[in-house]
Write an enzyme that holds these catalytic residues in place. Structure first.
Site, short mmCIF file in Angstrom:
data_model
loop_
_atom_site.label_atom_id
_atom_site.label_comp_id
_atom_site.label_asym_id
_atom_site.label_seq_id
_atom_site.Cartn_x
_atom_site.Cartn_y
_atom_site.Cartn_z
N CYS A 13 0.82 -1.22 0.00
CA CYS A 13 0.00 0.00 0.00
C CYS A 13 0.85 1.27 0.00
CB CYS A 13 -0.93 0.00 1.21
SG CYS A 13 -1.96 -1.47 1.27
N ASN A 66 -10.42 -0.13 0.37
CA ASN A 66 -8.95 -0.03 0.38
C ASN A 66 -8.43 -0.36 -1.02
OD1 ASN A 66 -6.21 -0.43 0.66
ND2 ASN A 66 -6.36 -1.61 2.56
N HIS A 75 -3.12 6.89 3.66
CA HIS A 75 -3.58 5.66 3.02
C HIS A 75 -4.98 5.32 3.55
CE1 HIS A 75 -4.06 1.72 1.56
NE2 HIS A 75 -3.78 1.10 2.69
O1 UT7 Z 1 -3.74 -1.72 3.63
C1 UT7 Z 1 -3.56 -2.42 4.83
C2 UT7 Z 1 -4.54 -3.54 4.87
N1 UT7 Z 1 -5.14 -3.92 6.09
C3 UT7 Z 1 -5.66 -3.13 7.06
O2 UT7 Z 1 -5.55 -1.97 7.11
C4 UT7 Z 1 -6.45 -3.87 8.14
C5 UT7 Z 1 -6.45 -3.16 9.45
N2 UT7 Z 1 -7.41 -3.75 10.34
C6 UT7 Z 1 -8.74 -3.46 10.27
O3 UT7 Z 1 -9.15 -2.63 9.48
C7 UT7 Z 1 -9.66 -4.14 11.26
O4 UT7 Z 1 -8.91 -4.88 12.19
C8 UT7 Z 1 -10.70 -5.09 10.54
C9 UT7 Z 1 -11.71 -4.25 9.77
C10 UT7 Z 1 -9.98 -6.05 9.60
C11 UT7 Z 1 -11.47 -5.89 11.60
O5 UT7 Z 1 -12.08 -4.99 12.51
P1 UT7 Z 1 -11.95 -5.22 14.09
O6 UT7 Z 1 -12.71 -4.16 14.74
O7 UT7 Z 1 -10.48 -5.34 14.40
O8 UT7 Z 1 -12.73 -6.59 14.27
P2 UT7 Z 1 -12.18 -7.99 14.81
O9 UT7 Z 1 -11.23 -8.60 13.87
O10 UT7 Z 1 -11.75 -7.80 16.23
O11 UT7 Z 1 -13.51 -8.86 14.80
C12 UT7 Z 1 -14.65 -8.54 15.65
C13 UT7 Z 1 -15.74 -9.54 15.36
C14 UT7 Z 1 -15.27 -10.99 15.36
O12 UT7 Z 1 -16.30 -11.78 15.94
P3 UT7 Z 1 -16.23 -12.21 17.47
O13 UT7 Z 1 -14.95 -13.00 17.63
O14 UT7 Z 1 -16.22 -10.94 18.27
O15 UT7 Z 1 -17.48 -13.01 17.65
C15 UT7 Z 1 -15.13 -11.33 13.89
O16 UT7 Z 1 -15.33 -12.73 13.64
O17 UT7 Z 1 -16.29 -9.32 14.05
C16 UT7 Z 1 -16.28 -10.56 13.30
N3 UT7 Z 1 -16.07 -10.23 11.90
C17 UT7 Z 1 -17.07 -9.91 11.07
N4 UT7 Z 1 -18.40 -9.83 11.23
C18 UT7 Z 1 -19.14 -9.47 10.19
C19 UT7 Z 1 -14.89 -10.14 11.23
N5 UT7 Z 1 -15.12 -9.78 9.95
C20 UT7 Z 1 -16.46 -9.63 9.81
C21 UT7 Z 1 -17.29 -9.25 8.75
N6 UT7 Z 1 -18.62 -9.17 8.98
N7 UT7 Z 1 -16.82 -8.93 7.53
#
Ligand code: UT7
Length: 320
Positions: free
Chosen positions: A111, A277, A247
């Site tokens: 990125c 993204n 970004h």
């Molecule tokens: O260019 C660089 C590329 N990458 C990034 O910038 C990624 C940076 N990270 C992020 O943007 C965030 O960490 C994410 C958007 C990927 C995830 O958000 P989060 O607030 O960190 O959520 P999490 O991973 O802690 O997940 C929370 C919950 C989980 O369920 P439980 O364990 O609490 O029951 C996940 O299984 O949300 C669930 N979950 C979803 N639910 C619905 C994860 N993805 C999804 C989804 N839809 N797409």
């Protein structure tokens, strides 16, 4: 160096969160709340190289130059259909630039590829190796997602943006970093095993895998630190920056950085809500939008800040 033209191009298909929730266990509510993303553009009938060429052509038009004036092409992309030839050579052919005096090369710094590419442009211009460089950032991130995996698929979009740079004194500060952390964001190209392959279980398909929370934390910490250091080193204050072009991976990441820096919302343009993204294309897409809508004007001071797989970062301060 200085930027003398910008351009961009997006695929026409717009996909909403509701459309994704028809086949993924996700919802508009979750994606909007956790990422700020509402829609993304996804390549369907277009060819990726045509999209990249369209963005490049627009940047050249805006610069007032013609394609034959370009004597170096750099293209940033993470993944595309062509492993070889490189995308910048294909763009050269599509633009009708005959060569041979226009070298082409691709950069993959995830990125951060646009900022890495721009830093390279400055080095080439400063050492007299090029006069007018076309820098394209073109990404089709949706190709490396596993479309059954809600973790990554909801985050990405496709798009291309480009700039033409020439000799000038716009650049105030540039700093690139890389800290080896190869497992935080990984995508491996599918590879067929050879008849001589002895390893068991060779990966023939490994879609994008990401440690989302870890990347989130590192992004906020590193960008807040890098930006503060950049303005200090340049002898400026945060108030001297007119536009922070960050970004676009997650609106919450950018909001946390903005809060750390205690700067007004109006200085942080965003497009992640509409485009998702788009990897290295996200900053030049912001730039092109800002220029075309008249929000970014000649003489304004801009700060670019990006982070990505590697783990790499890039920070740049420049006058537009
Ligand atoms: O260019 C660089 C590329 N990458 C990034 O910038 C990624 C940076 N990270 C992020 O943007 C965030 O960490 C994410 C958007 C990927 C995830 O958000 P989060 O607030 O960190 O959520 P999490 O991973 O802690 O997940 C929370 C919950 C989980 O369920 P439980 O364990 O609490 O029951 C996940 O299984 O949300 C669930 N979950 C979803 N639910 C619905 C994860 N993805 C999804 C989804 N839809 N797409």
């Amino acid at each position: 160096m200085k930027i003398i033209g910008t351009g961009s191009a997006l695929p026409k298909k717009i996909v909403t969160n509701d459309m994704l929730s028809e086949f993924l266990d996700t919802s508009d509510e979750w994606v909007t709340a956790r990422t700020g993303i509402n829609t993304r553009h996804i390549i369907t009938t277009e060819r990726f190289e045509d999209l990249a060429t369209e963005a490049a052509g627009r940047a050249i038009d805006a610069s007032g130059l013609c394609p034959d004036d370009i004597d170096f092409i750099i293209c940033s992309n993470v993944s595309n259909l062509y492993v070889t030839p490189h995308l910048s050579a294909i763009i050269q052919a599509n633009l009708g630039i005959k060569g041979p005096n226009c070298p082409t090369m691709d950069v993959n710094s995830a990125c951060v590829g646009f900022v890495y590419g721009l830093d390279l442009c400055d080095a080439l211009l400063t050492t007299g190796r090029a006069r007018n460089i076309l820098l394209v950032a073109a990404e089709e991130c949706t190709r490396f997602c596993d479309w059954n995996d809600r973790n990554c698929t909801v985050l990405f979009g496709d798009g291309a943006a480009a700039v033409v740079v020439t000799k000038g004194d716009s650049l105030i500060y540039s700093k690139l970093t890389s800290v080896p952390m190869p497992d935080v964001i990984v995508y491996k190209n599918p590879m067929e095993p050879t008849p001589y392959e002895t390893r068991e279980g060779i990966d023939t398909r490994m879609p994008l895998q990401m440690k989302g929370r870890e990347v989130f934390r590192m992004a906020v910490t590193s960008a807040s630190r890098d930006i503060s250091k950049a303005v200090d080193t340049a002898g400026l204050s945060l108030d001297d920056i007119d536009h922070f072009l960050l970004h676009q991976a997650n609106l919450r990441i950018n909001e946390a950085i903005r809060e750390n820096l205690k700067q007004p919302d109006s200085k942080f343009p965003t497009n992640v809500q509409r485009f998702g993204n788009t990897s290295s294309a996200s900053i030049p897409l912001l730039l092109d939008e800002g220029v075309r809508e008249g929000r970014i004007r000649r003489g304004d001071t801009m700060l670019f800040s990006a982070f990505g797989a590697g783990f790499v970062t890039g920070t740049m301060i420049l006058k537009y």
